[in-house]
Design an enzyme around this catalytic site. Structure first.
Site, PDB file in Angstrom:
ATOM      1  N   ARG A 114      11.210  -1.449  10.438  1.00 46.92           N
ATOM      2  CA  ARG A 114      10.466  -0.736  12.260  1.00 46.92           C
ATOM      3  C   ARG A 114      10.188  -2.560  13.234  1.00 46.92           C
ATOM      4  O   ARG A 114      10.648  -3.287  12.654  1.00 46.92           O
ATOM      5  CB  ARG A 114       9.749  -0.553  11.093  1.00 46.92           C
TER       6      ARG A 114
ATOM      7  N   ARG B 261      -0.176  -8.900  13.492  1.00 44.60           N
ATOM      8  CA  ARG B 261      -0.699  -7.939  13.049  1.00 44.60           C
ATOM      9  C   ARG B 261      -1.392  -8.422  11.557  1.00 44.60           C
ATOM     10  O   ARG B 261      -2.373  -7.995  11.289  1.00 44.60           O
ATOM     11  CB  ARG B 261       0.849  -6.548  11.541  1.00 44.60           C
TER      12      ARG B 261
ATOM     13  N   ARG C 213      11.742  -5.203   5.109  1.00 46.39           N
ATOM     14  CA  ARG C 213      11.979  -4.167   4.512  1.00 46.39           C
ATOM     15  C   ARG C 213      12.157  -3.183   5.101  1.00 46.39           C
ATOM     16  O   ARG C 213      12.478  -3.305   6.431  1.00 46.39           O
ATOM     17  CB  ARG C 213      10.136  -3.411   5.166  1.00 46.39           C
TER      18      ARG C 213
ATOM     19  N   LYS D   6       0.965  -1.897   0.194  1.00 47.62           N
ATOM     20  CA  LYS D   6       0.274  -0.134   0.156  1.00 47.62           C
ATOM     21  C   LYS D   6       1.082   1.491   0.058  1.00 47.62           C
ATOM     22  O   LYS D   6       0.608   1.634  -0.663  1.00 47.62           O
ATOM     23  CB  LYS D   6      -1.367  -0.524   1.298  1.00 47.62           C
TER      24      LYS D   6
ATOM     25  N   ARG E 228      -9.380   1.103   9.026  1.00 49.98           N
ATOM     26  CA  ARG E 228      -9.014  -0.341   9.337  1.00 49.98           C
ATOM     27  C   ARG E 228     -10.155  -1.292  10.290  1.00 49.98           C
ATOM     28  O   ARG E 228      -9.793  -2.216  10.498  1.00 49.98           O
ATOM     29  CB  ARG E 228      -7.879  -0.623   9.999  1.00 49.98           C
TER      30      ARG E 228
HETATM   31  P1  ADP Z   1       2.162  -1.974   3.349  1.00 48.70           P
HETATM   32  O1  ADP Z   1       2.425   0.094   3.327  1.00 48.70           O
HETATM   33  O2  ADP Z   1       0.848  -2.241   2.531  1.00 48.70           O
HETATM   34  O3  ADP Z   1       2.507  -1.818   4.513  1.00 48.70           O
HETATM   35  P2  ADP Z   1       4.262  -1.677   1.927  1.00 48.70           P
HETATM   36  O4  ADP Z   1       4.482  -0.796   1.146  1.00 48.70           O
HETATM   37  O5  ADP Z   1       4.937  -0.775   2.727  1.00 48.70           O
HETATM   38  O6  ADP Z   1       3.156  -2.366   2.351  1.00 48.70           O
HETATM   39  O7  ADP Z   1       5.565  -2.466   1.655  1.00 48.70           O
HETATM   40  C1  ADP Z   1       6.349  -3.608   1.786  1.00 48.70           C
HETATM   41  C2  ADP Z   1       7.682  -4.181   1.607  1.00 48.70           C
HETATM   42  O8  ADP Z   1       7.276  -4.310   0.163  1.00 48.70           O
HETATM   43  C3  ADP Z   1       8.470  -3.101   1.498  1.00 48.70           C
HETATM   44  O9  ADP Z   1       9.536  -3.408   1.513  1.00 48.70           O
HETATM   45  C4  ADP Z   1       8.439  -2.673   0.060  1.00 48.70           C
HETATM   46  O10 ADP Z   1       9.476  -2.696  -1.074  1.00 48.70           O
HETATM   47  C5  ADP Z   1       7.924  -4.435  -0.869  1.00 48.70           C
HETATM   48  N1  ADP Z   1       7.209  -4.140  -1.864  1.00 48.70           N
HETATM   49  C6  ADP Z   1       6.164  -3.863  -2.473  1.00 48.70           C
HETATM   50  N2  ADP Z   1       5.025  -3.963  -3.105  1.00 48.70           N
HETATM   51  C7  ADP Z   1       5.934  -4.929  -4.011  1.00 48.70           C
HETATM   52  C8  ADP Z   1       5.822  -5.954  -4.950  1.00 48.70           C
HETATM   53  N3  ADP Z   1       4.777  -5.290  -6.029  1.00 48.70           N
HETATM   54  N4  ADP Z   1       6.514  -7.051  -4.948  1.00 48.70           N
HETATM   55  C9  ADP Z   1       7.922  -7.512  -4.116  1.00 48.70           C
HETATM   56  N5  ADP Z   1       8.341  -6.479  -3.005  1.00 48.70           N
HETATM   57  C10 ADP Z   1       6.994  -5.270  -2.798  1.00 48.70           C
HETATM   58  P1  AMP Z   2       0.586   0.480   9.014  1.00 50.39           P
HETATM   59  O1  AMP Z   2       2.190   1.773   9.325  1.00 50.39           O
HETATM   60  O2  AMP Z   2      -0.127   0.908   8.374  1.00 50.39           O
HETATM   61  O3  AMP Z   2       1.679  -1.250   9.107  1.00 50.39           O
HETATM   62  O4  AMP Z   2       0.463   0.409  10.098  1.00 50.39           O
HETATM   63  C1  AMP Z   2       1.020   0.503  12.296  1.00 50.39           C
HETATM   64  C2  AMP Z   2       0.781   0.687  13.403  1.00 50.39           C
HETATM   65  O5  AMP Z   2      -0.431   1.655  13.546  1.00 50.39           O
HETATM   66  C3  AMP Z   2      -0.219  -0.496  13.391  1.00 50.39           C
HETATM   67  O6  AMP Z   2      -0.003  -1.614  13.595  1.00 50.39           O
HETATM   68  C4  AMP Z   2      -1.477  -0.353  14.400  1.00 50.39           C
HETATM   69  O7  AMP Z   2      -0.898  -0.677  15.563  1.00 50.39           O
HETATM   70  C5  AMP Z   2      -1.050   1.462  14.022  1.00 50.39           C
HETATM   71  N1  AMP Z   2      -2.622   2.159  13.198  1.00 50.39           N
HETATM   72  C6  AMP Z   2      -2.447   2.300  11.691  1.00 50.39           C
HETATM   73  N2  AMP Z   2      -3.169   2.532  11.507  1.00 50.39           N
HETATM   74  C7  AMP Z   2      -3.857   2.226  11.982  1.00 50.39           C
HETATM   75  C8  AMP Z   2      -5.582   2.306  12.352  1.00 50.39           C
HETATM   76  N3  AMP Z   2      -7.116   2.883  11.011  1.00 50.39           N
HETATM   77  N4  AMP Z   2      -6.441   1.969  13.356  1.00 50.39           N
HETATM   78  C9  AMP Z   2      -5.859   1.706  14.240  1.00 50.39           C
HETATM   79  N5  AMP Z   2      -4.474   1.725  14.498  1.00 50.39           N
HETATM   80  C10 AMP Z   2      -3.825   1.921  13.321  1.00 50.39           C
END
Ligand code: ADP
Ligand code: AMP
Length: 220
Positions: A162, A173, A129, A15, A90
């Site tokens: 992270r 998660r 990541r 995302k 969420r």
């Molecule tokens: P989210 O925001 O949904 O938690 P991220 O955008 O942070 O996910 O992506 C999670 C990890 O996967 C990051 O390390 C990113 O570089 C990698 N990633 C994202 N999209 C792809 C893809 N299409 N193929 C492989 N790796 C990806």
């Molecule tokens: P994310 O960066 O989206 O993976 O979010 C990291 C963490 O922030 C999550 O695991 C939750 O603890 C908190 N968080 C982010 N967005 C929300 C939401 N919409 N509602 C509740 N907790 C959230």
């Protein structure tokens, strides 16, 4: 007419990665609740202190806290023409509250791309990541490596892993997504807003697919 997009998908689906591209192309601010919480943690605000335990355990921060933060962000002028929501809503309660807020503003959620990826792939993506300290840009040690392994390609800030990307928290998660967030798939499907996206493709392939569908929806 304002345009609001909700990016839906489990943690690690891509995302944030897609949001950076979509936000540029669609000229909409990227509103990531995870980034907002992390910014509050970094600044040591009361909100950050309140959220910390939940984030560390991989649980959701309570709805009222999250909603207060989102309302404040959306009241800023850059969101007047819409926003790209990443990681929000969420829960069903958040989705209902968001619909009511947008209705009061004479707007609505317009499109909900749902990026799906297998559970095994999610674990691999999250465990590799790398996140940048300044702008929340994301890389992956193997799939999307930065030019310098320690620094962000976009703003040169230090990259870190992270705490909530460590294996035990990642498992929690992902299960929180399936228990508390996945009902939103049906919620938005019933409203005719869900766009299913196969996230098991390269970053570029996913963005081409998402952008094509979003642009079609915006002109309809
Ligand atoms: P989210 O925001 O949904 O938690 P991220 O955008 O942070 O996910 O992506 C999670 C990890 O996967 C990051 O390390 C990113 O570089 C990698 N990633 C994202 N999209 C792809 C893809 N299409 N193929 C492989 N790796 C990806
Ligand atoms: P994310 O960066 O989206 O993976 O979010 C990291 C963490 O922030 C999550 O695991 C939750 O603890 C908190 N968080 C982010 N967005 C929300 C939401 N919409 N509602 C509740 N907790 C959230």
């Amino acid at each position: 007419m304002a345009f609001f997009i909700v990016l839906l998908g489990p943690p690690g689906a891509g995302k944030g990665t897609q949001a950076k591209l979509i936000s540029q192309e669609m000229k909409l601010p990227h509103v990531s609740t995870g980034d907002l919480f992390r910014e509050n943690l970094k600044q040591g605000t009361e909100l950050g202190k309140l959220a910390k335990g939940y984030i560390d355990r991989g649980e959701l921060v309570p709805d009222e806290v999250t909603l207060g933060m989102v309302y404040q962000r959306l009241s800023q002028p850059d969101c007047a023409n819409g926003a790209l929501m990443d990681g929000f809503p969420r829960t069903l309660a958040q989705a209902d509250a968001f619909d009511s807020l947008l209705a009061k503003m004479g707007s609505q959620v317009n499109a909900v791309p749902y990026i799906h990826v297998s559970e095994q792939e999610l674990v691999e993506r999250l465990s590799g990541r790398l996140t940048c300290q300044a702008g929340g840009h994301v890389f992956h040690k193997k799939y999307n490596p930065p030019e310098d392994p320690e620094r962000c390609d976009f703003d040169g800030s230090l990259l870190y892993q992270r705490d909530d990307d460590l294996p035990e928290t990642v498992k929690n998660r992902i299960s929180v997504f399936f228990q508390q967030t996945s009902p939103l798939i049906e919620y938005y499907r019933k409203q005719g807003k869900l766009i299913e996206i196969n996230g098991m493709q390269t970053v570029d392939q996913v963005s081409v697919e998402v952008l094509k569908l979003l642009k079609e929806m915006k002109t309809e």
